[in-house]
Design an enzyme around this catalytic site. Structure first.
Site, PDB file in Angstrom:
ATOM      1  N   ASP A 120       0.876  -1.189   0.000  1.00 15.90           N
ATOM      2  CA  ASP A 120       0.000   0.000   0.000  1.00 15.90           C
ATOM      3  C   ASP A 120       0.906   1.230   0.000  1.00 15.90           C
ATOM      4  O   ASP A 120       2.124   1.127   0.125  1.00 15.90           O
ATOM      5  CB  ASP A 120      -0.896  -0.003   1.249  1.00 15.90           C
ATOM      6  CG  ASP A 120      -1.863   1.177   1.269  1.00 15.90           C
ATOM      7  OD1 ASP A 120      -2.228   1.688   0.191  1.00 15.90           O
ATOM      8  OD2 ASP A 120      -2.244   1.614   2.373  1.00 15.90           O
ATOM      9  N   SER A 121       0.281   2.396  -0.101  1.00 24.34           N
ATOM     10  CA  SER A 121       1.056   3.633  -0.063  1.00 24.34           C
ATOM     11  C   SER A 121       1.668   3.870   1.309  1.00 24.34           C
ATOM     12  O   SER A 121       2.659   4.576   1.430  1.00 24.34           O
ATOM     13  CB  SER A 121       0.148   4.815  -0.381  1.00 24.34           C
ATOM     14  OG  SER A 121      -0.812   4.961   0.635  1.00 24.34           O
TER      15      SER A 121
HETATM   16  N1  DGL Z   1      -4.611   3.270   1.141  1.00 22.28           N
HETATM   17  C1  DGL Z   1      -4.604   3.647  -0.231  1.00 22.28           C
HETATM   18  C2  DGL Z   1      -5.920   3.423  -0.882  1.00 22.28           C
HETATM   19  O1  DGL Z   1      -6.537   2.433  -0.521  1.00 22.28           O
HETATM   20  C3  DGL Z   1      -3.910   4.923  -0.613  1.00 22.28           C
HETATM   21  C4  DGL Z   1      -4.177   6.119   0.183  1.00 22.28           C
HETATM   22  C5  DGL Z   1      -3.285   7.260  -0.214  1.00 22.28           C
HETATM   23  O2  DGL Z   1      -2.073   7.081  -0.205  1.00 22.28           O
HETATM   24  O3  DGL Z   1      -3.802   8.330  -0.565  1.00 22.28           O
HETATM   25  O4  DGL Z   1      -6.341   4.127  -1.758  1.00 22.28           O
END
Ligand code: DGL
Length: 269
Positions: free
Chosen positions: A10-11
């Site tokens: 994930d980010s």
């Molecule tokens: N948790 C991620 C998502 O599900 C990314 C959130 C982000 O970095 O803005 O979109």
């Protein structure tokens, strides 16, 4: 027995909510987690950048010799579903499992909340109108949630959390939404605050949980069970921040030291 790990990325730390469920469902799997905190947030980036990031993260995940991957990120799942599908290793995103579970509620007033780039892609809305054509769908971007959660603010007792949730979700309340998909993996962390605001009668579906369930079904179906239950962690950002927040997201202590990898370059765009 197939002891190759599963990679979840994930980010940032939101994808750890998928690890948390995976760990409950499959305690013996070996898991590699990558939180791309050095390039977080993804949610306001262009679709082209997200697709580049998606491919870089898939390549990184495969470098561990994994048997399966969870792209635990709604922004990647909604903007690069074709890249996830084309990956030679089985890859589960959060979009399809989440939308399926939302449609299966049978409710007629549905909501989806996700990052700006996810909502802008229209992917959640398209998939939902295919699976629940009679439902009325309200899709909302919530750009304030991820920075707030990554700064460690997610408790329902926190006035800033309550105010941000109320400000961001008032339209869902006005529309009397009956079931809501948390289409960003970070949002599971503020599920209690969301429930407090919308009311207990609104059914909440976590996209991260749905993806973890889908991956388990795949591993069971392929009889590819692991043995060990180890966890390795990688971040492209601050190790100290990861160590501070990750146990809160996982619901247990980190099982090993956190490793740093430099952020992959975005120079193409
Ligand atoms: N948790 C991620 C998502 O599900 C990314 C959130 C982000 O970095 O803005 O979109």
């Amino acid at each position: 027995m197939d002891n190759r790990p599963v990679c979840v990325f994930d980010s940032g730390l939101g994808g750890l909510t998928a690890v948390r469920i995976l760990r409950k469902l499959m305690p013996n799997e070996n898991i590699v987690y990558f939180g791309d905190t050095g390039r977080m947030p993804y949610g306001g980036r262009s679709a082209a950048q997200i697709r580049l990031i998606a491919q870089q993260n898939l390549d990184f995940a495969q470098s561990f010799g994994v048997k399966a991957i969870i792209a635990a990120c709604g922004t990647i799942s909604s903007n690069a579903a074709d890249l996830l599908l084309a990956c030679p290793v089985k890859t589960v995103g959060v979009l399809a499992p989440g939308v399926r579970e939302l449609a299966q509620t049978g409710k007629k007033r549905l909501g989806v909340i996700a990052t700006a780039t996810s909502i802008k892609s229209g992917s959640f809305q398209r998939e939902l109108s295919a699976l629940a054509p009679d439902a009325e769908v309200c899709a909302l971007a919530c750009p304030d949630f991820v920075p707030m959660i990554e700064s460690g603010r997610y408790l329902p007792s926190d006035p800033e959390v309550r105010a941000t949730v109320a400000r961001s979700l008032s339209e869902l309340k006005e529309r009397k939404t009956e079931a809501l998909l948390l289409g960003c993996t970070h949002y599971g962390l503020i599920a209690d605050a969301i429930r407090d605001f919308l009311g207990d009668e609104v059914e909440l579906i976590g996209a991260a949980d749905a993806a973890a369930r889908e991956l388990c079904a795949y591993i069971e179906g392929a009889s590819a069970f692991g043995d060990g239950g180890s966890e390795e962690y990688y971040t492209s950002g601050s190790i100290a921040d990861f160590e501070a927040l990750a146990p809160l997201m996982l619901g247990y202590e980190l099982k090993s030291a956190v490793n740093h990898v430099p952020p992959f370059p975005l120079e193409v765009l």
